[in-house]
Write a protein that holds these residues in place. Structure first.
Motif, PDB file in Angstrom:
ATOM      1  N   ILE A 103       0.821  -1.219   0.000  1.00 22.46           N
ATOM      2  CA  ILE A 103       0.000   0.000   0.000  1.00 22.46           C
ATOM      3  C   ILE A 103       0.850   1.263   0.000  1.00 22.46           C
ATOM      4  CG2 ILE A 103      -1.978  -1.109   1.088  1.00 22.46           C
ATOM      5  CD1 ILE A 103      -1.193   0.303   3.716  1.00 22.46           C
ATOM      6  N   SER A 104       2.116   1.158   0.432  1.00 20.14           N
ATOM      7  CA  SER A 104       2.979   2.339   0.461  1.00 20.14           C
ATOM      8  C   SER A 104       3.839   2.459  -0.785  1.00 20.14           C
ATOM      9  CB  SER A 104       3.883   2.315   1.703  1.00 20.14           C
ATOM     10  OG  SER A 104       4.760   1.216   1.658  1.00 20.14           O
ATOM     11  N   GLY A 105       4.048   1.342  -1.488  1.00 20.27           N
ATOM     12  CA  GLY A 105       4.800   1.378  -2.725  1.00 20.27           C
ATOM     13  C   GLY A 105       6.290   1.165  -2.581  1.00 20.27           C
ATOM     14  N   SER A 106       6.762   0.856  -1.360  1.00 17.19           N
ATOM     15  CA  SER A 106       8.189   0.587  -1.199  1.00 17.19           C
ATOM     16  C   SER A 106       8.423  -0.199   0.078  1.00 17.19           C
ATOM     17  CB  SER A 106       9.005   1.879  -1.147  1.00 17.19           C
ATOM     18  OG  SER A 106       8.898   2.515   0.113  1.00 17.19           O
ATOM     19  N   GLN A 107       9.517  -0.956   0.102  1.00 11.77           N
ATOM     20  CA  GLN A 107       9.875  -1.685   1.310  1.00 11.77           C
ATOM     21  C   GLN A 107      10.180  -0.711   2.442  1.00 11.77           C
ATOM     22  OE1 GLN A 107      13.306  -4.222   1.002  1.00 11.77           O
ATOM     23  NE2 GLN A 107      13.374  -4.636   3.185  1.00 11.77           N
ATOM     24  N   LYS A 108      10.927   0.349   2.150  1.00 19.14           N
ATOM     25  CA  LYS A 108      11.332   1.296   3.185  1.00 19.14           C
ATOM     26  C   LYS A 108      10.132   1.939   3.860  1.00 19.14           C
ATOM     27  CE  LYS A 108      14.173   5.422   3.935  1.00 19.14           C
ATOM     28  NZ  LYS A 108      15.084   6.415   3.282  1.00 19.14           N
ATOM     29  N   ALA A 109       9.200   2.444   3.048  1.00 18.79           N
ATOM     30  CA  ALA A 109       8.029   3.107   3.625  1.00 18.79           C
ATOM     31  C   ALA A 109       7.131   2.120   4.351  1.00 18.79           C
ATOM     32  CB  ALA A 109       7.250   3.823   2.521  1.00 18.79           C
ATOM     33  N   GLY A 110       6.938   0.925   3.757  1.00 20.55           N
ATOM     34  CA  GLY A 110       6.080  -0.064   4.393  1.00 20.55           C
ATOM     35  C   GLY A 110       6.627  -0.525   5.726  1.00 20.55           C
ATOM     36  N   ASP A 111       7.926  -0.781   5.778  1.00 17.92           N
ATOM     37  CA  ASP A 111       8.526  -1.213   7.034  1.00 17.92           C
ATOM     38  C   ASP A 111       8.492  -0.094   8.073  1.00 17.92           C
ATOM     39  OD1 ASP A 111       8.954  -3.655   5.901  1.00 17.92           O
ATOM     40  OD2 ASP A 111      11.119  -3.440   5.681  1.00 17.92           O
ATOM     41  N   ALA A 112       8.603   1.150   7.609  1.00 14.40           N
ATOM     42  CA  ALA A 112       8.492   2.278   8.542  1.00 14.40           C
ATOM     43  C   ALA A 112       7.093   2.355   9.132  1.00 14.40           C
ATOM     44  CB  ALA A 112       8.844   3.582   7.827  1.00 14.40           C
ATOM     45  N   TYR A 113       6.082   2.116   8.306  1.00 15.07           N
ATOM     46  CA  TYR A 113       4.696   2.045   8.790  1.00 15.07           C
ATOM     47  C   TYR A 113       4.588   1.021   9.929  1.00 15.07           C
ATOM     48  CZ  TYR A 113       1.844   4.363   5.086  1.00 15.07           C
ATOM     49  OH  TYR A 113       1.202   5.236   4.256  1.00 15.07           O
ATOM     50  N   VAL A 114       5.063  -0.187   9.653  1.00 15.07           N
ATOM     51  CA  VAL A 114       4.917  -1.276  10.617  1.00 15.07           C
ATOM     52  C   VAL A 114       5.699  -0.982  11.892  1.00 15.07           C
ATOM     53  CG1 VAL A 114       5.379  -3.718  11.043  1.00 15.07           C
ATOM     54  CG2 VAL A 114       4.450  -2.990   8.841  1.00 15.07           C
ATOM     55  N   ARG A 115       6.918  -0.516  11.747  1.00 15.64           N
ATOM     56  CA  ARG A 115       7.755  -0.236  12.917  1.00 15.64           C
ATOM     57  C   ARG A 115       7.115   0.820  13.813  1.00 15.64           C
ATOM     58  NH1 ARG A 115      11.895   0.187  10.311  1.00 15.64           N
ATOM     59  NH2 ARG A 115      11.893   2.426   9.891  1.00 15.64           N
TER      60      ARG A 115
ATOM     61  N   THR B 244      11.529 -12.509   5.581  1.00 14.74           N
ATOM     62  CA  THR B 244      12.299 -12.774   6.798  1.00 14.74           C
ATOM     63  C   THR B 244      12.648 -11.510   7.560  1.00 14.74           C
ATOM     64  OG1 THR B 244      14.419 -12.631   5.638  1.00 14.74           O
ATOM     65  CG2 THR B 244      13.328 -14.779   5.694  1.00 14.74           C
ATOM     66  N   GLY B 245      12.657 -10.367   6.886  1.00 16.30           N
ATOM     67  CA  GLY B 245      13.075  -9.132   7.522  1.00 16.30           C
ATOM     68  C   GLY B 245      14.578  -9.015   7.679  1.00 16.30           C
ATOM     69  N   GLU B 246      15.339  -9.939   7.071  1.00 15.49           N
ATOM     70  CA  GLU B 246      16.782  -9.981   7.269  1.00 15.49           C
ATOM     71  C   GLU B 246      17.575  -9.363   6.120  1.00 15.49           C
ATOM     72  OE1 GLU B 246      17.557 -14.086   7.819  1.00 15.49           O
ATOM     73  OE2 GLU B 246      16.659 -14.168   9.832  1.00 15.49           O
ATOM     74  N   ARG B 247      16.915  -9.004   5.021  1.00 17.02           N
ATOM     75  CA  ARG B 247      17.624  -8.462   3.866  1.00 17.02           C
ATOM     76  C   ARG B 247      16.634  -7.649   3.042  1.00 17.02           C
ATOM     77  NH1 ARG B 247      16.550 -13.851   2.819  1.00 17.02           N
ATOM     78  NH2 ARG B 247      15.158 -14.218   1.042  1.00 17.02           N
ATOM     79  N   PRO B 248      17.106  -6.933   2.028  1.00 18.50           N
ATOM     80  CA  PRO B 248      16.163  -6.239   1.152  1.00 18.50           C
ATOM     81  C   PRO B 248      15.140  -7.222   0.587  1.00 18.50           C
ATOM     82  CG  PRO B 248      18.385  -5.492   0.728  1.00 18.50           C
ATOM     83  CD  PRO B 248      18.498  -6.660   1.667  1.00 18.50           C
ATOM     84  N   GLU B 249      13.893  -6.860   0.660  1.00 22.55           N
ATOM     85  CA  GLU B 249      12.808  -7.759   0.290  1.00 22.55           C
ATOM     86  C   GLU B 249      11.859  -7.072  -0.688  1.00 22.55           C
ATOM     87  OE1 GLU B 249      11.157  -8.821   4.060  1.00 22.55           O
ATOM     88  OE2 GLU B 249      12.878 -10.035   4.628  1.00 22.55           O
ATOM     89  N   PRO B 250      11.013  -7.835  -1.365  1.00 20.31           N
ATOM     90  CA  PRO B 250      10.161  -7.242  -2.398  1.00 20.31           C
ATOM     91  C   PRO B 250       9.053  -6.372  -1.822  1.00 20.31           C
ATOM     92  CG  PRO B 250       9.592  -9.539  -2.071  1.00 20.31           C
ATOM     93  CD  PRO B 250      10.848  -9.301  -1.289  1.00 20.31           C
TER      94      PRO B 250
END
Length: 258
Positions: free
Chosen positions: A26-38, A221-227
């Motif tokens: 929904i955010s369009g990127s791993q960085k933004a999506g993970d920031a949402y979750v965090r 896994t959250g351990e590396r760059p992911e799709p």
């Protein structure tokens, strides 16, 4: 760690990979999506007293709490995310088509009425149908699955420019055809990796990628760059359509009025 925090982690942790998948889509990127979750998790764990540590549907409760605590962010393009029906349609379609919630469950997660949810999803589907015609590279070594994906792409009004079955072929075809979108499996015909193929492609060109795989746990896994976009096999056509729509619309002036 308090008893409430420990209990909350035990209850909700199994569902976090799929929340990350959803947030990225929904955010369009791993960085933004993970920031949402965090940010959402930090807010929840800072005050776990309001958490239901034994909900009847922990997955639904986790997604509901995520939306309760998340804040708007900028898209990768720098354009603020849409509001109202466009935002709810994007979220609702991903909740139902990808995450498997019912329309009424999605409405509960987003805190809107069932009627509003259905209208927003219909609006989002119309936006996807009107998306600019795009060129798609498929990386898939199973002929039947590749044909199914080609048919889905064609039915959406897009063009499959090539189907690659190995890492080397995928990189060559991407350079030759310059696709607008890549659909990729992670296990390819000669034992090579679709993940590595995509890495090679992204090192040369900026293109959205959707992984379609029977092994989503390998990419969550959250351990590396992911799709950013991930569809699980076996898939429903609607899930692929919804994810393609999200990926392509994220590259366009975001959700201009239909």
């Amino acid at each position: 760690m308090t008893v409430d925090q420990t209990s909350a982690r035990h209850t909700y942790a199994p569902h976090l990979p799929f929340l990350r998948r959803y947030a990225r889509a929904i955010s369009g990127s791993q960085k933004a999506g993970d920031a949402y979750v965090r940010a959402a998790l930090e807010a929840l764990l800072a005050d776990p007293g309001g958490l239901d540590t034994n909900p009847s549907n922990p997955r639904l409760e986790l997604f509901r709490l995520f939306h309760l605590f998340r804040s708007p962010v900028l898209q990768p393009s720098g354009i603020a995310e849409p509001e109202g029906a466009a935002l709810h349609g994007r979220e609702g379609l991903m909740l139902t088509a990808i995450e498997g919630f019912t329309s009424s469950e999605a409405a509960s997660i987003l805190n809107i009425s069932a009627t509003e949810m259905e209208a927003a999803i219909a609006d989002m589907k119309a936006r996807i149908a009107a998306a600019i015609r795009s060129r798609v590279l498929i990386i898939e070594d199973e002929p039947i699955i590749a044909m199914h994906l080609e048919q889905i792409v064609a039915d959406m009004g897009h063009e499959t420019v090539a189907n690659a079955i190995t890492r080397e072929e995928a990189v060559q075809e991407a350079g030759r055809t310059l696709p607008d979108l890549v659909l990729a499996d992670i296990q390819l015909a000669d034992g090579s990796s679709g993940v590595d193929a995509v890495g090679d492609i992204l090192a040369r060109q900026d293109v959205p990628v959707i992984f379609i795989t029977a092994y989503p746990e390998r990419l969550l896994t959250g351990e590396r760059p992911e799709p950013t976009y991930l569809v699980t096999k076996p898939f429903q056509a609607e899930a692929v359509v919804a994810t393609i729509g999200q990926a392509l619309l994220a590259r366009q002036p975001l959700f201009a009025p239909a």
